[in-house]
Write a protein that holds these residues in place. Sequence first.
Motif, PDB file in Angstrom:
ATOM      1  N   TYR A  39       0.836  -1.204   0.000  1.00 43.82           N
ATOM      2  CA  TYR A  39       0.000   0.000   0.000  1.00 43.82           C
ATOM      3  C   TYR A  39       0.873   1.258   0.000  1.00 43.82           C
ATOM      4  CZ  TYR A  39      -3.149   3.624   1.680  1.00 43.82           C
ATOM      5  OH  TYR A  39      -3.856   4.800   1.823  1.00 43.82           O
ATOM      6  N   PHE A  40       1.869   1.298   0.889  1.00 44.46           N
ATOM      7  CA  PHE A  40       2.726   2.487   0.993  1.00 44.46           C
ATOM      8  C   PHE A  40       3.697   2.607  -0.189  1.00 44.46           C
ATOM      9  CE2 PHE A  40       1.451   2.822   5.509  1.00 44.46           C
ATOM     10  CZ  PHE A  40       1.146   4.180   5.517  1.00 44.46           C
ATOM     11  N   ARG A  41       3.943   1.520  -0.901  1.00 43.81           N
ATOM     12  CA  ARG A  41       4.820   1.563  -2.072  1.00 43.81           C
ATOM     13  C   ARG A  41       4.260   2.532  -3.114  1.00 43.81           C
ATOM     14  NH1 ARG A  41       5.391  -3.828  -2.672  1.00 43.81           N
ATOM     15  NH2 ARG A  41       6.941  -3.745  -1.018  1.00 43.81           N
ATOM     16  N   LYS A  42       2.947   2.617  -3.213  1.00 42.14           N
ATOM     17  CA  LYS A  42       2.297   3.534  -4.175  1.00 42.14           C
ATOM     18  C   LYS A  42       2.682   4.988  -3.921  1.00 42.14           C
ATOM     19  CE  LYS A  42      -1.790   1.650  -3.134  1.00 42.14           C
ATOM     20  NZ  LYS A  42      -3.236   1.469  -3.046  1.00 42.14           N
ATOM     21  N   PHE A  43       3.060   5.273  -2.662  1.00 43.74           N
ATOM     22  CA  PHE A  43       3.409   6.635  -2.269  1.00 43.74           C
ATOM     23  C   PHE A  43       4.908   6.793  -2.027  1.00 43.74           C
ATOM     24  CE2 PHE A  43      -0.764   5.439  -0.512  1.00 43.74           C
ATOM     25  CZ  PHE A  43      -1.569   6.303  -1.227  1.00 43.74           C
ATOM     26  N   ASP A  44       5.667   5.761  -2.375  1.00 39.33           N
ATOM     27  CA  ASP A  44       7.114   5.734  -2.131  1.00 39.33           C
ATOM     28  C   ASP A  44       7.429   5.932  -0.647  1.00 39.33           C
ATOM     29  OD1 ASP A  44       9.748   5.352  -3.033  1.00 39.33           O
ATOM     30  OD2 ASP A  44      10.082   7.511  -3.219  1.00 39.33           O
ATOM     31  N   LYS A  45       6.613   5.307   0.224  1.00 40.93           N
ATOM     32  CA  LYS A  45       6.781   5.448   1.675  1.00 40.93           C
ATOM     33  C   LYS A  45       7.057   4.104   2.357  1.00 40.93           C
ATOM     34  CE  LYS A  45       5.429   8.482   4.259  1.00 40.93           C
ATOM     35  NZ  LYS A  45       6.272   9.449   5.005  1.00 40.93           N
ATOM     36  N   GLU A  46       7.102   3.017   1.612  1.00 38.60           N
ATOM     37  CA  GLU A  46       7.284   1.702   2.251  1.00 38.60           C
ATOM     38  C   GLU A  46       8.595   1.613   3.018  1.00 38.60           C
ATOM     39  OE1 GLU A  46       9.393   0.951  -1.641  1.00 38.60           O
ATOM     40  OE2 GLU A  46       7.650   2.108  -1.017  1.00 38.60           O
ATOM     41  N   LYS A  47       9.588   2.367   2.580  1.00 43.05           N
ATOM     42  CA  LYS A  47      10.884   2.356   3.275  1.00 43.05           C
ATOM     43  C   LYS A  47      10.803   3.015   4.652  1.00 43.05           C
ATOM     44  CE  LYS A  47      12.169   6.496   0.726  1.00 43.05           C
ATOM     45  NZ  LYS A  47      10.789   6.729   0.321  1.00 43.05           N
ATOM     46  N   ASP A  48       9.725   3.762   4.906  1.00 42.62           N
ATOM     47  CA  ASP A  48       9.555   4.422   6.195  1.00 42.62           C
ATOM     48  C   ASP A  48       8.950   3.505   7.264  1.00 42.62           C
ATOM     49  OD1 ASP A  48      10.565   6.712   5.038  1.00 42.62           O
ATOM     50  OD2 ASP A  48       8.608   7.595   4.663  1.00 42.62           O
ATOM     51  N   ILE A  49       8.475   2.340   6.843  1.00 42.59           N
ATOM     52  CA  ILE A  49       7.920   1.382   7.811  1.00 42.59           C
ATOM     53  C   ILE A  49       9.066   0.794   8.617  1.00 42.59           C
ATOM     54  CG2 ILE A  49       6.724  -0.824   8.096  1.00 42.59           C
ATOM     55  CD1 ILE A  49       5.108  -0.076   5.557  1.00 42.59           C
ATOM     56  N   MET A  50       8.917   0.863   9.936  1.00 43.17           N
ATOM     57  CA  MET A  50       9.939   0.313  10.839  1.00 43.17           C
ATOM     58  C   MET A  50       9.505  -1.072  11.286  1.00 43.17           C
ATOM     59  SD  MET A  50      10.492   3.650  13.254  1.00 43.17           S
ATOM     60  CE  MET A  50       8.870   4.389  13.013  1.00 43.17           C
ATOM     61  N   GLU A  51      10.417  -2.035  11.150  1.00 43.38           N
ATOM     62  CA  GLU A  51      10.194  -3.362  11.718  1.00 43.38           C
ATOM     63  C   GLU A  51      11.098  -3.455  12.934  1.00 43.38           C
ATOM     64  OE1 GLU A  51       9.175  -6.718   9.068  1.00 43.38           O
ATOM     65  OE2 GLU A  51       9.964  -5.379   7.500  1.00 43.38           O
ATOM     66  N   LEU A  52      10.473  -3.531  14.087  1.00 45.69           N
ATOM     67  CA  LEU A  52      11.173  -3.448  15.360  1.00 45.69           C
ATOM     68  C   LEU A  52      11.653  -4.820  15.821  1.00 45.69           C
ATOM     69  CD1 LEU A  52       8.442  -1.141  16.862  1.00 45.69           C
ATOM     70  CD2 LEU A  52      10.643  -0.402  15.950  1.00 45.69           C
ATOM     71  N   SER A  53      12.689  -4.824  16.626  1.00 46.71           N
ATOM     72  CA  SER A  53      13.235  -6.092  17.136  1.00 46.71           C
ATOM     73  C   SER A  53      12.446  -6.603  18.328  1.00 46.71           C
ATOM     74  CB  SER A  53      14.712  -5.923  17.506  1.00 46.71           C
ATOM     75  OG  SER A  53      14.843  -4.924  18.503  1.00 46.71           O
ATOM     76  N   THR A  54      11.564  -5.768  18.877  1.00 49.37           N
ATOM     77  CA  THR A  54      10.715  -6.183  19.993  1.00 49.37           C
ATOM     78  C   THR A  54       9.252  -5.930  19.634  1.00 49.37           C
ATOM     79  OG1 THR A  54      10.867  -4.019  21.052  1.00 49.37           O
ATOM     80  CG2 THR A  54      12.489  -5.659  21.724  1.00 49.37           C
ATOM     81  N   SER A  55       8.373  -6.501  20.414  1.00 49.27           N
ATOM     82  CA  SER A  55       6.942  -6.368  20.167  1.00 49.27           C
ATOM     83  C   SER A  55       6.470  -4.930  20.371  1.00 49.27           C
ATOM     84  CB  SER A  55       6.165  -7.290  21.103  1.00 49.27           C
ATOM     85  OG  SER A  55       4.779  -7.095  20.925  1.00 49.27           O
ATOM     86  N   SER A  56       5.548  -4.533  19.514  1.00 50.49           N
ATOM     87  CA  SER A  56       4.864  -3.242  19.661  1.00 50.49           C
ATOM     88  C   SER A  56       3.356  -3.488  19.666  1.00 50.49           C
ATOM     89  CB  SER A  56       5.266  -2.293  18.527  1.00 50.49           C
ATOM     90  OG  SER A  56       4.933  -2.859  17.267  1.00 50.49           O
ATOM     91  N   ALA A  57       2.956  -4.656  20.167  1.00 49.57           N
ATOM     92  CA  ALA A  57       1.567  -5.107  20.091  1.00 49.57           C
ATOM     93  C   ALA A  57       0.611  -4.358  21.014  1.00 49.57           C
ATOM     94  CB  ALA A  57       1.493  -6.608  20.368  1.00 49.57           C
ATOM     95  N   THR A  58       1.127  -3.678  22.022  1.00 48.60           N
ATOM     96  CA  THR A  58       0.276  -2.862  22.893  1.00 48.60           C
ATOM     97  C   THR A  58       0.814  -1.440  22.882  1.00 48.60           C
ATOM     98  OG1 THR A  58       1.587  -3.197  24.898  1.00 48.60           O
ATOM     99  CG2 THR A  58      -0.137  -4.849  24.418  1.00 48.60           C
ATOM    100  N   VAL A  59       0.027  -0.511  23.359  1.00 50.82           N
ATOM    101  CA  VAL A  59       0.480   0.882  23.436  1.00 50.82           C
ATOM    102  C   VAL A  59       1.742   0.960  24.282  1.00 50.82           C
ATOM    103  CG1 VAL A  59      -0.097   3.164  24.345  1.00 50.82           C
ATOM    104  CG2 VAL A  59      -1.778   1.896  23.010  1.00 50.82           C
ATOM    105  N   GLU A  60       1.731   0.315  25.425  1.00 54.42           N
ATOM    106  CA  GLU A  60       2.891   0.361  26.323  1.00 54.42           C
ATOM    107  C   GLU A  60       4.143  -0.212  25.662  1.00 54.42           C
ATOM    108  OE1 GLU A  60       4.326  -1.276  30.703  1.00 54.42           O
ATOM    109  OE2 GLU A  60       2.289  -1.684  30.023  1.00 54.42           O
ATOM    110  N   LEU A  61       4.015  -1.376  25.016  1.00 54.99           N
ATOM    111  CA  LEU A  61       5.169  -1.986  24.346  1.00 54.99           C
ATOM    112  C   LEU A  61       5.653  -1.139  23.178  1.00 54.99           C
ATOM    113  CD1 LEU A  61       4.106  -5.752  24.314  1.00 54.99           C
ATOM    114  CD2 LEU A  61       5.918  -4.702  25.708  1.00 54.99           C
ATOM    115  N   ALA A  62       4.722  -0.588  22.413  1.00 53.50           N
ATOM    116  CA  ALA A  62       5.105   0.243  21.262  1.00 53.50           C
ATOM    117  C   ALA A  62       5.835   1.499  21.718  1.00 53.50           C
ATOM    118  CB  ALA A  62       3.865   0.613  20.444  1.00 53.50           C
ATOM    119  N   ALA A  63       5.315   2.142  22.768  1.00 51.23           N
ATOM    120  CA  ALA A  63       5.968   3.349  23.274  1.00 51.23           C
ATOM    121  C   ALA A  63       7.377   3.042  23.755  1.00 51.23           C
ATOM    122  CB  ALA A  63       5.136   3.958  24.410  1.00 51.23           C
TER     123      ALA A  63
END
Length: 161
Positions: free
Chosen positions: A9-33
């Motif tokens: 989806y973001f490739r259409k806007f040349d933004k896919e490179k901005d997606i961060m894949e984290l080494s830890t879980s971001s599944a909750t607000v607390e974990l993501a923060a």
Amino acid sequence: MSIEKVKEYFRKFDKEKDIMELSTSSATVELAARALNVEEGRIAKSLALKKGEEVIMLVTAGDAKIDNAKFKSEFGVKPKMLSVEETFEYTGHEVGGVCPFALKYNIPVYLDISLKRFQTVFPACGSHNSAIELTCDELDFYSKNNKWVDVCKNWGKKEIE
């Protein structure tokens, strides 16, 4: 995999490179923060809800709670959370990675004004360890926001226990 759909989806806007894949879980607000080293309010929390018979997505600041009275005033009914299974069925994203991008069905997206106090926010990108940093204007555009709403309470304040 849902993150791949979000990247596409973001490739259409040349933004896919901005997606961060984290080494830890971001599944909750607390974990993501914690994973992103930001305050919880800057996590854009995506909630799949039933509005009567209709399914909608509401994106709020991570520190905001839905105010049932405000929600009913805006939408005419009280909100009802979808089950884990229903959330996946309607959004195409597993709980912990739900986001307003590359949705399985064209469900309406609403952004809560609790997000507007931040220069940038961090919604998930379809997996339990992904995020993208966006301005509120970018989130408005990429999420295909129907409308900014004011349906939350307690944001910007720590709850007293």
